[in-house]
Design a protein around this motif. Sequence first.
Motif, PDB file in Angstrom:
ATOM      1  N   GLU A 131      -1.283   6.609   1.032  1.00 30.21           N
ATOM      2  CA  GLU A 131      -2.494   6.142   1.332  1.00 30.21           C
ATOM      3  C   GLU A 131      -2.783   5.523   2.832  1.00 30.21           C
ATOM      4  O   GLU A 131      -3.892   5.331   3.157  1.00 30.21           O
ATOM      5  N   GLN A 132      -1.875   5.509   3.433  1.00 30.47           N
ATOM      6  CA  GLN A 132      -1.887   4.401   4.608  1.00 30.47           C
ATOM      7  C   GLN A 132      -2.651   5.184   5.737  1.00 30.47           C
ATOM      8  O   GLN A 132      -3.183   4.793   6.468  1.00 30.47           O
ATOM      9  N   ILE A 145       0.987  -1.177  -0.019  1.00 25.30           N
ATOM     10  CA  ILE A 145       0.167  -0.091   0.064  1.00 25.30           C
ATOM     11  C   ILE A 145       0.985   1.215   0.020  1.00 25.30           C
ATOM     12  O   ILE A 145       1.733   1.318   0.769  1.00 25.30           O
ATOM     13  N   ILE A 190      -6.614   4.876   5.221  1.00 26.64           N
ATOM     14  CA  ILE A 190      -7.104   3.592   4.603  1.00 26.64           C
ATOM     15  C   ILE A 190      -8.229   3.098   5.640  1.00 26.64           C
ATOM     16  O   ILE A 190      -9.190   2.514   5.314  1.00 26.64           O
ATOM     17  N   VAL A 220      -8.246   2.570  -1.629  1.00 24.98           N
ATOM     18  CA  VAL A 220      -6.945   2.735  -2.520  1.00 24.98           C
ATOM     19  C   VAL A 220      -7.096   2.957  -3.856  1.00 24.98           C
ATOM     20  O   VAL A 220      -7.569   1.636  -4.368  1.00 24.98           O
TER      21      VAL A 220
END
Length: 776
Positions: A717-718, A713, A721, A728
């Motif tokens: 984006e983490q 990932i 999430i 994602v």
Amino acid sequence: MDFKSVDQLFTFRSIFQGLEDAIICHDLNFNITNTNPAAERLFGFSKDGLVGKTAGITMPKGIFKEYERVAVLVLGGEKVHDFRTVRQTASGTEIQVSITLSPVSDDEGKIIGLIQMIRDLSGGRDAEEQQARLAAIIEGSEDAIVSKTLDGFITSWNKGAQEMFGYTPAEAIGKHITMLIPPDRITEEDYIIGNVRAGKKIEHYKTVRLAKNGREIPISLTVSALRDKNGHIIGVSKIARNITAQKLADEKQATLAAIVQSSDDAIISKTLAGVISTWNKGAENIFGYTETEAVGQHISILIPQNRLDEEERIINSIKRGEKIDHFQTIRLSKENKEIQVSLTVSPIKNSEGVIIGASKVARDITAQREAEIALEYNAQKLLILNTIGKTISEQLDVEVILQKVTDATTELTSAAFGAFFYNKTNVDGESYMLYTLSGAPREAFEKFGTPRNTAVFHTTFSGGGIVRVDDITKDPRYGKMAPHFGMPKGHLPVVSYLAVPVISATGNVIGGLFFGHPEPGRFLKDHEELVAGVASQAAIALDNSKLFEEVKTLSRKKDEFIALASHELKTPITAMGGFLQLLQKTATGEVNRNFVNKAMGQLDKINLLINDLFDISKVQSGKLQFNFESLNLGGLISDICETFAHSVPQHNFIFEPSGELTIEGDRMRLEQVITNLIGNAVKYAPQSPDISINAVNQNNEITVSIIDNGAGIPQAEQTNIFSQFYRVREQDRHISGLGLGLYITREIIERHGGRIWVESEMGKGAAFKFVLPLQQ
């Protein structure tokens, strides 16, 4: 006896007899052996009345023991100079004296007695003159004692002369006195000899003489004539005192005096009784009194009545020898104006170390204190404004915002009370509503009913601008409306008045901030600007609060719709599932069974989506139910892995438990969490054959990790999430879902008192981890 010895004897006798200081010689048994006329005059005894008597005859009772101790020191080789004590005359009168003691030796150097050189201190004679004369016959004197002929040739030279000028007696005796005189001062010798020949005594003649090394030495000369037994002048006796230190002291004193007079600070000295004894120019500039007006007055002329006790405390400290540093207080000028000062007070001691008064240095710190107060006010103002800004930016609750604004602005303006009134108009356009109040009980306003659209209020509620009045009772708009024609009886006393409208971004007057104080002229332009700034922030916050309420209403309606839609969709989905199950049992042919199975798979997906929507509505409404029980998390994970092994045989589900894994939790909800995380690993890492699941008991909590070897990932984006409806971008493009699974998963974990996060690096898979507390 040769001529030289006779000459020295006459010299000694002349000095001995002519000295005005008393000389008493005694043996080791303290029996008086000789005196000079000055001793007879000082004590009132004849020479016969002293010689042969014990030295205690001139001492008050109890003093002799003191003298014995001092005599022992001298006999032991110590020099005693300026020993101050008390002596007694023949009539019994006690006198203050200064004594210098020297030992008397015979021709073989054996000490056979003592010489007392006694100076009368009670008569107030000049200290330097007495010291010089007293030291004339003391070989150990620090003064130079020199005698010479009328032709200027040196005939005697003491140790003091040697130490002062650097010549030994052998080098000096027989030489002309001009060896000590600078060339530009040679004429002084003629002047001195001329006065001596005329029988005149020269006292404290300040001049300069030369040392052996050529160094100039400032000295003070006392010159007396030496006479033979017939009274003829045969020479000169000179007592020279090195006044280098005195000269430096005088220069230092002059410098200090110049500093005191030129200082901008007030420098004052006073007696212990508080009477002013000195007064510099700085004191005159600060307090307005001239030196003539101040000296002799009591220091209390400068002290306010309510601070007179300070003087007593200061004097008590001074009497104890304590210095007072930087004591900040208030003093009065001649015009009775209060002045902020910083005092430094020190004790003044006399030559004996006795405290006789106090020295005060007073610095005018009025401007400094005003600056400090302004700084403190500005700091407090910034703190309050920052607090208001923070509250306004963080809060969307109207009541909290307005109460904070009212409290803060009341404090900023130093108002006795402040209030916020909403601009709620009735059909006649005359109704305002009190919403928040600061500095007074709410009853103080509510008992008077709803305020009306008076001329004073109209400007504010119509958006006409800020109203600031030093005395509202004298304003032409005041007291024009019946029945009160002013403030009702019992109303809070308002003289100073400040009103600031609170106007929304659309230009509507939301309400107004009102401030009052019972004293006139309390509100300034600065207060007006401060409140106006806060009012504009408050208006924005109220607009935002209104928008927030509208958003909450829409969100509530959305949640209601989702809940209703989820519930309504459940019924047809359940029916469709039943029909498809019947078809599975009755369908013939491979193609038909394949279609039915695919339809069942899609129906399961729809059912999962509906369940997520149903759960999300429960989460947002706070109705997501939990049934906590003691459960073995390891067993639950094993069962889930076994189910996945049958439904997804192309993956290996490797579970590695470690330690006791019993917790308090909701089995169904935790099964939902683990199933969702393992399902995501299967979904997002289809090419990764191995899915690892670890559960470790460590530090009173259980850490569960679900690890895949997929694409990973992106770091950007983490952070999002676990947000609602977030997916994602790159990986979710061809994968179905609403982006609610991880949001619901986080809610369940946090409701269990745990936390969840992801660790991932692109190309190296992802590890979803959550922590749950152990069963207590």
